[in-house]
Design a protein around this motif. Sequence first.
Motif, PDB file in Angstrom:
ATOM      1  N   CYS A  43       0.855  -1.191   0.000  1.00  0.00           N
ATOM      2  CA  CYS A  43       0.000   0.000   0.000  1.00  0.00           C
ATOM      3  C   CYS A  43       0.894   1.246   0.000  1.00  0.00           C
ATOM      4  O   CYS A  43       1.776   1.381   0.844  1.00  0.00           O
ATOM      5  CB  CYS A  43      -0.881  -0.032   1.243  1.00  0.00           C
ATOM      6  SG  CYS A  43      -1.887   1.447   1.440  1.00  0.00           S
ATOM      7  N   CYS A  46       0.278   3.149   3.521  1.00  0.00           N
ATOM      8  CA  CYS A  46       0.649   2.637   4.851  1.00  0.00           C
ATOM      9  C   CYS A  46       1.656   1.494   4.821  1.00  0.00           C
ATOM     10  O   CYS A  46       2.134   1.068   5.872  1.00  0.00           O
ATOM     11  CB  CYS A  46      -0.594   2.211   5.628  1.00  0.00           C
ATOM     12  SG  CYS A  46      -1.277   0.643   5.081  1.00  0.00           S
ATOM     13  N   CYS A  91      -7.464  -0.907   1.023  1.00  0.00           N
ATOM     14  CA  CYS A  91      -6.510  -1.407   2.016  1.00  0.00           C
ATOM     15  C   CYS A  91      -7.253  -1.529   3.343  1.00  0.00           C
ATOM     16  O   CYS A  91      -7.879  -0.581   3.799  1.00  0.00           O
ATOM     17  CB  CYS A  91      -5.350  -0.422   2.151  1.00  0.00           C
ATOM     18  SG  CYS A  91      -4.238  -0.846   3.509  1.00  0.00           S
ATOM     19  N   CYS A  94      -5.611   1.011   6.235  1.00  0.00           N
ATOM     20  CA  CYS A  94      -5.772   2.474   6.234  1.00  0.00           C
ATOM     21  C   CYS A  94      -6.982   2.941   5.424  1.00  0.00           C
ATOM     22  O   CYS A  94      -7.186   4.135   5.256  1.00  0.00           O
ATOM     23  CB  CYS A  94      -4.488   3.147   5.735  1.00  0.00           C
ATOM     24  SG  CYS A  94      -4.179   2.916   3.970  1.00  0.00           S
TER      25      CYS A  94
HETATM   26 ZN    ZN Z   1      -2.897   1.071   3.438  1.00  0.00          ZN
END
Ligand code: ZN
Length: 124
Positions: A43, A46, A91, A94
């Motif tokens: 990601c 994050c 995701c 996050c």
């Molecule tokens: Zn993320």
Amino acid sequence: MKTEDEWQHCLTPEQYDILRKKGTEAPFTGKLLHNKEKGKYICAACGMELFSSEAKFDSGTGWPSFFDANKENIATKRDLNHGMIRTEVLCKHCSSHLGHVFEDGPNPTGLRYCINSASLDFRK
Ligand SMILES: [Zn+2]
């Protein structure tokens, strides 16, 4: 977890638009579209591991495509925007927007995760 203000500061404008505002990058423009190296796709916001190079395939759509995902790190949600019924991929950690998943992918899963390059970083 970051506030929207903080996201805006730590992401590029393009990444912010896609990850936090559910935008879509133009097809055939993403930096990871033709990446064939072995590694993990994480990601961009994050750093969670989301996809493996082993599940990447060339779908011809212009976006990085995967037939499988690291399912404990992604969430899916029904998306009725733009007059279509689609499944959004996020995701899990996050809640950033990654792309969509379609049921017209190759074996063995039959799935096609159609993901924005800007939502991903690559780690060898
Ligand atoms: Zn993320």
